[in-house]
Design a protein around this motif. Structure first.
Motif, PDB file in Angstrom:
ATOM      1  N   ASP A 215     -15.246  -3.590   6.631  1.00  0.00           N
ATOM      2  CA  ASP A 215     -13.871  -2.674   5.908  1.00  0.00           C
ATOM      3  C   ASP A 215     -12.087  -2.881   6.510  1.00  0.00           C
ATOM      4  O   ASP A 215     -11.429  -2.256   6.262  1.00  0.00           O
ATOM      5  CB  ASP A 215     -13.780  -1.505   6.126  1.00  0.00           C
ATOM      6  N   GLN A 231     -10.238  -4.966   1.383  1.00  0.00           N
ATOM      7  CA  GLN A 231     -10.892  -4.875   0.169  1.00  0.00           C
ATOM      8  C   GLN A 231     -11.432  -6.483  -0.545  1.00  0.00           C
ATOM      9  O   GLN A 231     -10.670  -7.505  -0.518  1.00  0.00           O
ATOM     10  CB  GLN A 231      -9.643  -3.991  -0.299  1.00  0.00           C
ATOM     11  N   ARG A 267     -13.540   3.023  -1.889  1.00  0.00           N
ATOM     12  CA  ARG A 267     -12.048   2.017  -1.435  1.00  0.00           C
ATOM     13  C   ARG A 267     -12.645   0.886  -0.691  1.00  0.00           C
ATOM     14  O   ARG A 267     -11.129   0.024  -0.938  1.00  0.00           O
ATOM     15  CB  ARG A 267     -11.164   3.012  -0.163  1.00  0.00           C
ATOM     16  N   CYS A 270     -11.603  -3.177  -4.716  1.00  0.00           N
ATOM     17  CA  CYS A 270     -10.540  -2.874  -5.616  1.00  0.00           C
ATOM     18  C   CYS A 270     -10.396  -4.067  -6.302  1.00  0.00           C
ATOM     19  O   CYS A 270     -11.332  -4.728  -7.073  1.00  0.00           O
ATOM     20  CB  CYS A 270      -9.327  -3.708  -4.720  1.00  0.00           C
TER      21      CYS A 270
END
Length: 361
Positions: A215, A231, A267, A270
């Motif tokens: 990440d 992302q 998160r 995207c």
């Protein structure tokens, strides 16, 4: 009691001696057996009696001996559910939007061999993706016929990633490949040309499904360490506990074993970038501006001043012309008004028409 203890010690020594003799005899027999085997493998003339592996020599230049494999892929559906092959084939046709027919062979563990009749369909499936079916990842790998099907790796997925908030001076192909190599095998860097920059650095990498997703990545510049969030576009279902693609959190064995969570969340996803969504381009300069760029600085400055002076004179001349035009228009309006009044007075002074009744009298 001392005599009894002495007798027991003698008996134990005799038992241990007998055990050692039996072990030595077993080792001797084993060694003699190995020698006999070696003697059996070699004949009287010294030649080996063990049959050699049969070898078939092939010449791949002979087309009649080799089956040419074309437009063929192996596919693996990463899902905990077992789905019928016929059902999956219809789903494949829907998500791939193929135009021609395709043939399939069911292997095992949600793996299939698919052959396409059209070259366009084959190229679209191989180079497209990442493909998803019901939220699960669908891996496709080309088959050239030289590697056994079950040895073809189907554990990597091509995907676009966004490395967020990378400084504009680092948004280039070299930095993109260096950062992307931390996540997987780099396939392409979407670095903007002509010095253009964006809010993130976009890289296409092939990530391993056997490794947890990352990440963030980090860059150290002159001793200062900076981390950047990562992302993924079109990310299929994954486990936010362990970071692996192919199962959910409720099916995660590491969570059931009490392993520490990696703390991932939504998160990590995207929106994909489409060409129609891009808002970049070039505004072309006019020919006059291009000619000024070709002049020396002093000449260009003089040209700018003369251009400004001529433009100011043109504006003054235009203003004067507008004033003259307004005066002329006002005069014409006055003339028309005076003419209308004269015509009206003439009509009023004309003698009335004769009274025919009075004339008859």
């Amino acid at each position: 009691m001392a005599v009894v203890a002495t007798q027991m010690a003698v008996d134990m020594e005799a038992i241990q001696e007998a055990t050692d003799l039996e072990a030595a005899a077993a080792d001797h027999d084993l060694a003699m057996g190995d020698e006999n085997v070696e003697e059996a493998e070699v004949g009287e003339g010294g030649e080996s009696l063990v049959p050699e592996t049969a070898i078939l020599d092939l010449d791949f230049d002979a087309d009649e001996e080799v089956q040419v494999i074309q437009r063929c892929v192996i596919e693996k559906y990463y899902s905990m559910r077992r789905v019928k092959a016929a059902t999956l084939l219809l789903e494949f046709k829907r998500i791939w939007q193929t135009c021609a027919d395709m043939k399939f062979k069911d292997l095992e563990d949600n793996m299939y061999v698919i052959t396409f009749d059209a070259e366009g369909d084959y190229q679209h499936v191989v180079h497209g993706g990442p493909w998803q079916l019901r939220g699960e990842v669908l891996i496709v790998a080309p088959v050239d016929g030289t590697v056994p099907l079950m040895e073809i790796p189907v554990d990597a997925m091509p995907i676009w990633i966004h490395i967020d908030k990378v400084p504009p001076m680092l948004q280039n192909d070299q930095i993109g490949r260096a950062l992307g190599s931390f996540l997987g095998r780099v396939l392409e860097v979407d670095a903007m040309a002509n010095g253009q920059v964006g809010a993130y650095l976009r890289v296409r990498v092939e990530i391993s499904l056997r490794q947890p997703l990352q990440d963030e990545v980090a860059i150290r510049i002159k001793g200062k360490l900076t981390t950047y969030k990562v992302q993924y576009e079109r990310l299929p279902n994954l486990c936010f506990h362990c970071g692996l693609v192919g199962h959910g959190k409720t099916e995660c064995l590491k969570e059931q074993q009490g392993a520490k969570s990696r703390g991932l969340d939504a998160r990590l996803r995207c929106s994909p970038v489409r060409k129609a969504d891009r808002r970049d381009g070039v505004i072309r300069a006019d020919s006059a501006a291009r000619r000024k760029l070709m002049l020396p600085f002093g000449a260009a400055l003089s040209s700018n001043r003369s251009h400004a002076s001529s433009r100011r004179m043109s504006q003054e001349q235009q203003s004067a012309d507008e004033i003259v035009g307004e005066v002329e228009l006002s005069n014409k309006v006055n003339e028309l008004s005076v003419h209308d009044e004269g015509v009206h007075d003439d009509e009023c002074t004309e003698s009335p028409p004769p009274n025919h009744k009075g004339a008859d009298k």
